[in-house]
Design an enzyme around this catalytic site. Sequence first.
Site, PDB file in Angstrom:
ATOM      1  N   HIS A 257      -4.042  -3.144   4.649  1.00 11.65           N
ATOM      2  CA  HIS A 257      -2.619  -3.389   4.489  1.00 11.65           C
ATOM      3  C   HIS A 257      -2.064  -2.708   3.240  1.00 11.65           C
ATOM      4  O   HIS A 257      -1.050  -2.013   3.309  1.00 11.65           O
ATOM      5  CB  HIS A 257      -2.354  -4.894   4.416  1.00 11.65           C
TER       6      HIS A 257
ATOM      7  N   HIS B 109       1.065   0.870   0.155  1.00 11.83           N
ATOM      8  CA  HIS B 109       1.539   0.894  -1.231  1.00 11.83           C
ATOM      9  C   HIS B 109       0.677   1.787  -2.119  1.00 11.83           C
ATOM     10  O   HIS B 109       0.466   1.460  -3.292  1.00 11.83           O
ATOM     11  CB  HIS B 109       1.554  -0.534  -1.789  1.00 11.83           C
TER      12      HIS B 109
ATOM     13  N   LYS C 202       9.228   3.008   6.972  1.00  9.35           N
ATOM     14  CA  LYS C 202       9.193   1.918   5.996  1.00  9.35           C
ATOM     15  C   LYS C 202      10.523   1.924   5.255  1.00  9.35           C
ATOM     16  O   LYS C 202      10.812   2.839   4.478  1.00  9.35           O
ATOM     17  CB  LYS C 202       8.034   2.086   5.018  1.00  9.35           C
TER      18      LYS C 202
END
Length: 279
Positions: free
Chosen positions: A160, A175, A220
């Site tokens: 993730h 990220h 995103k």
Amino acid sequence: MAYNKFNVNEELSELFNKLWDLDENRCEPGEHYRLNKGGYLKNARDLTKDVSEDPLFDWVDEAKVFEKPTYKYFIALLDNYTMETGEQEVVTKEEFKENVMFIDAICDTPLMKEAHSFLRDKGKAPGAINDFKKLLYKLWFKLYRRTKGDRDFDSSGFEHVFVGEIKGEDVVGFHNWICFYLQEKSGNIDYHGYFRRGTSLEREPRFITLQFSCKNGRGKPIGGSFIGTSPEFEMALYTVCYLMDIGSKVHIELDEYKVEVTVYGHAGGIGTAYPTSKD
């Protein structure tokens, strides 16, 4: 929490500045990479506006950076996942070995040794290095269910945070600057621009809150990331924040920056983790 309310955690700021100084594998703008920050966005809900003609990364010196052991082992993990949530993940013997090699590599750095020492002294991690490595594996690589109503083990903390996942029409997680660069280089994502709130102030920011779309039509709308930090630094910072269990949002002063570190747990491991500039 109000945006302008910034309560510094002095103890973790001191630790993370020590880790920042110990990050011998951190990359520097102009030496290891060059950014095109492009234009800034105002609407995080609009994926149709692209205010940056160029890619975020002008170049990265791959020969100098990606041959470093922690980067090399990190990059080897990025193709081990199915990005669609709700689809069963399977860890092969080779992938398990790659996970272990990455943990071994980051635990051999002065930075992670310092983080381990801090957590051990706080009673938040086992003292034996092999037991600490097992804890890192559990937090980051143990599979869990992320999709409600689905029985498949379809996610992990590492997937993730560092690789990203696809949920409906949106990319979630994702990220990490290294993965972003590699996906951008491959033509899989299109950088739209940055948000002033959440991005540090310099021309080539160390912290960026950005938006991008994917060639498959997803995207995103908004997400935060470090730029130039090593894999071991990000792993150490997020792990410490999670294990110290002092709330999902930790405010620190890191070098010259004010940073909010967000870390949520999920199923006994890392659920998500990312930085946001508060300058």
